[in-house]
Design a protein around this motif. Sequence first.
Motif, PDB file in Angstrom:
ATOM      1  N   CYS A 133      23.081 -43.191 -15.783  1.00  0.00           N
ATOM      2  CA  CYS A 133      22.692 -43.493 -14.412  1.00  0.00           C
ATOM      3  C   CYS A 133      21.904 -42.336 -13.819  1.00  0.00           C
ATOM      4  O   CYS A 133      21.964 -41.200 -14.291  1.00  0.00           O
ATOM      5  CB  CYS A 133      23.936 -43.747 -13.551  1.00  0.00           C
ATOM      6  SG  CYS A 133      25.019 -42.298 -13.372  1.00  0.00           S
ATOM      7  N   HIS A 134      21.160 -42.635 -12.772  1.00  0.00           N
ATOM      8  CA  HIS A 134      20.669 -41.617 -11.861  1.00  0.00           C
ATOM      9  C   HIS A 134      21.775 -41.373 -10.831  1.00  0.00           C
ATOM     10  O   HIS A 134      22.662 -42.211 -10.638  1.00  0.00           O
ATOM     11  CB  HIS A 134      19.395 -42.075 -11.149  1.00  0.00           C
ATOM     12  CG  HIS A 134      18.215 -42.230 -12.059  1.00  0.00           C
ATOM     13  ND1 HIS A 134      17.834 -41.268 -12.963  1.00  0.00           N
ATOM     14  CD2 HIS A 134      17.315 -43.257 -12.173  1.00  0.00           C
ATOM     15  CE1 HIS A 134      16.752 -41.668 -13.605  1.00  0.00           C
ATOM     16  NE2 HIS A 134      16.418 -42.879 -13.147  1.00  0.00           N
ATOM     17  N   PHE A 135      21.683 -40.241 -10.143  1.00  0.00           N
ATOM     18  CA  PHE A 135      22.765 -39.878  -9.225  1.00  0.00           C
ATOM     19  C   PHE A 135      22.181 -39.249  -7.963  1.00  0.00           C
ATOM     20  O   PHE A 135      21.310 -38.378  -8.041  1.00  0.00           O
ATOM     21  CB  PHE A 135      23.702 -38.876  -9.909  1.00  0.00           C
ATOM     22  CG  PHE A 135      24.876 -38.475  -9.068  1.00  0.00           C
ATOM     23  CD1 PHE A 135      26.084 -39.132  -9.179  1.00  0.00           C
ATOM     24  CD2 PHE A 135      24.762 -37.435  -8.153  1.00  0.00           C
ATOM     25  CE1 PHE A 135      27.162 -38.771  -8.380  1.00  0.00           C
ATOM     26  CE2 PHE A 135      25.828 -37.072  -7.350  1.00  0.00           C
ATOM     27  CZ  PHE A 135      27.035 -37.737  -7.468  1.00  0.00           C
ATOM     28  N   ILE A 136      22.677 -39.697  -6.797  1.00  0.00           N
ATOM     29  CA  ILE A 136      22.321 -39.086  -5.515  1.00  0.00           C
ATOM     30  C   ILE A 136      23.617 -38.706  -4.815  1.00  0.00           C
ATOM     31  O   ILE A 136      24.489 -39.551  -4.613  1.00  0.00           O
ATOM     32  CB  ILE A 136      21.511 -40.044  -4.622  1.00  0.00           C
ATOM     33  CG1 ILE A 136      20.248 -40.522  -5.334  1.00  0.00           C
ATOM     34  CG2 ILE A 136      21.153 -39.360  -3.308  1.00  0.00           C
ATOM     35  CD1 ILE A 136      19.486 -41.610  -4.575  1.00  0.00           C
ATOM     36  N   GLY A 137      23.753 -37.422  -4.445  1.00  0.00           N
ATOM     37  CA  GLY A 137      24.973 -36.973  -3.802  1.00  0.00           C
ATOM     38  C   GLY A 137      24.699 -36.101  -2.598  1.00  0.00           C
ATOM     39  O   GLY A 137      23.796 -35.257  -2.621  1.00  0.00           O
ATOM     40  N   HIS A 138      25.469 -36.314  -1.548  1.00  0.00           N
ATOM     41  CA  HIS A 138      25.324 -35.545  -0.312  1.00  0.00           C
ATOM     42  C   HIS A 138      26.397 -34.465  -0.251  1.00  0.00           C
ATOM     43  O   HIS A 138      27.592 -34.773  -0.253  1.00  0.00           O
ATOM     44  CB  HIS A 138      25.438 -36.480   0.893  1.00  0.00           C
ATOM     45  CG  HIS A 138      25.419 -35.775   2.207  1.00  0.00           C
ATOM     46  ND1 HIS A 138      26.466 -35.786   3.083  1.00  0.00           N
ATOM     47  CD2 HIS A 138      24.458 -34.999   2.790  1.00  0.00           C
ATOM     48  CE1 HIS A 138      26.173 -35.070   4.158  1.00  0.00           C
ATOM     49  NE2 HIS A 138      24.955 -34.582   4.005  1.00  0.00           N
ATOM     50  N   ALA A 139      25.985 -33.189  -0.214  1.00  0.00           N
ATOM     51  CA  ALA A 139      26.906 -32.046  -0.075  1.00  0.00           C
ATOM     52  C   ALA A 139      28.003 -32.117  -1.138  1.00  0.00           C
ATOM     53  O   ALA A 139      27.710 -31.978  -2.322  1.00  0.00           O
ATOM     54  CB  ALA A 139      27.445 -31.986   1.344  1.00  0.00           C
ATOM     55  N   LEU A 140      29.251 -32.353  -0.748  1.00  0.00           N
ATOM     56  CA  LEU A 140      30.334 -32.475  -1.722  1.00  0.00           C
ATOM     57  C   LEU A 140      29.980 -33.492  -2.806  1.00  0.00           C
ATOM     58  O   LEU A 140      30.264 -33.276  -3.991  1.00  0.00           O
ATOM     59  CB  LEU A 140      31.632 -32.875  -1.010  1.00  0.00           C
ATOM     60  CG  LEU A 140      32.877 -33.125  -1.858  1.00  0.00           C
ATOM     61  CD1 LEU A 140      34.137 -32.719  -1.090  1.00  0.00           C
ATOM     62  CD2 LEU A 140      32.995 -34.594  -2.262  1.00  0.00           C
ATOM     63  N   GLY A 141      29.356 -34.597  -2.407  1.00  0.00           N
ATOM     64  CA  GLY A 141      28.954 -35.602  -3.377  1.00  0.00           C
ATOM     65  C   GLY A 141      27.961 -35.066  -4.393  1.00  0.00           C
ATOM     66  O   GLY A 141      27.970 -35.462  -5.563  1.00  0.00           O
ATOM     67  N   GLY A 142      27.084 -34.159  -3.957  1.00  0.00           N
ATOM     68  CA  GLY A 142      26.157 -33.529  -4.886  1.00  0.00           C
ATOM     69  C   GLY A 142      26.872 -32.684  -5.925  1.00  0.00           C
ATOM     70  O   GLY A 142      26.486 -32.658  -7.097  1.00  0.00           O
TER      71      GLY A 142
END
Length: 257
Positions: A82-91
Amino acid sequence: MAVSFYRSVRSQAKTVVLSSGLGGHAQYWQAQITHLQQQFHVLTYDQTGVLPESEILPDGYNLPMMADELRQILEEQKITQCHFIGHALGGFIGLELARQVPQLVEKLVVVNAWDRLDAHTNRCFATRLTLLRQAGVAAYVQAQALFLYPPTWISTHDLQLCQQEQQAIAHFAPLENVEKRLAALRQYQPEQTAREVSHPVLVIANQDDFLAPWQRGLALSRLIPHADFELYPTGGHASSVTQADWFNSCVLQYLCS
């Protein structure tokens, strides 16, 4: 843990996984789903422990455990890459996932994260924790907008924010889980993981991010062997919400290139 899978009209499309920040709720990505579906299947999920009925997280809960939980979700969904996009903690979850299971991730987008916890960011977290403990859930939730959004955006979206805050207060996670997730984020040290990730990574930062200074995002990008850095002048900490059109175009162009 609630998982949602949005299929693209393109049956052979790749999958993009969206992972939220400290709040951990899938609904954070509502402004991205339809746009990304033009090219990709999209998977969103509520992170472990963030729902009102959640079990109490174990002692010593940490970021590698969060990444392993996502790995199990992808395994259950039979997603092999998969590709992955995460915000702050999600990153950070994405970076950990790429380190743990490199073949599972193709490209990553990491939004408003950091190489090390800045003293300013740490003060913001300490303030939020004090609000939660001494003033209660409502104060904690109502203060969140100040850390996430630029002042002008708050001014023009006050009614929308008030409605969202009432929902958040009514569906707040167990307090112990909120504290354990915040402790995991504050204790996490991204430097070594960043150096070990050989995947293509786009690091996005915003100049007016009140919570995480953009210079820390730049420093993170310099630790990752194959990283690009994108700095946008406005948008605050939650630019995927406040500057959704720009954000969507930026990440779609990167993932499709």
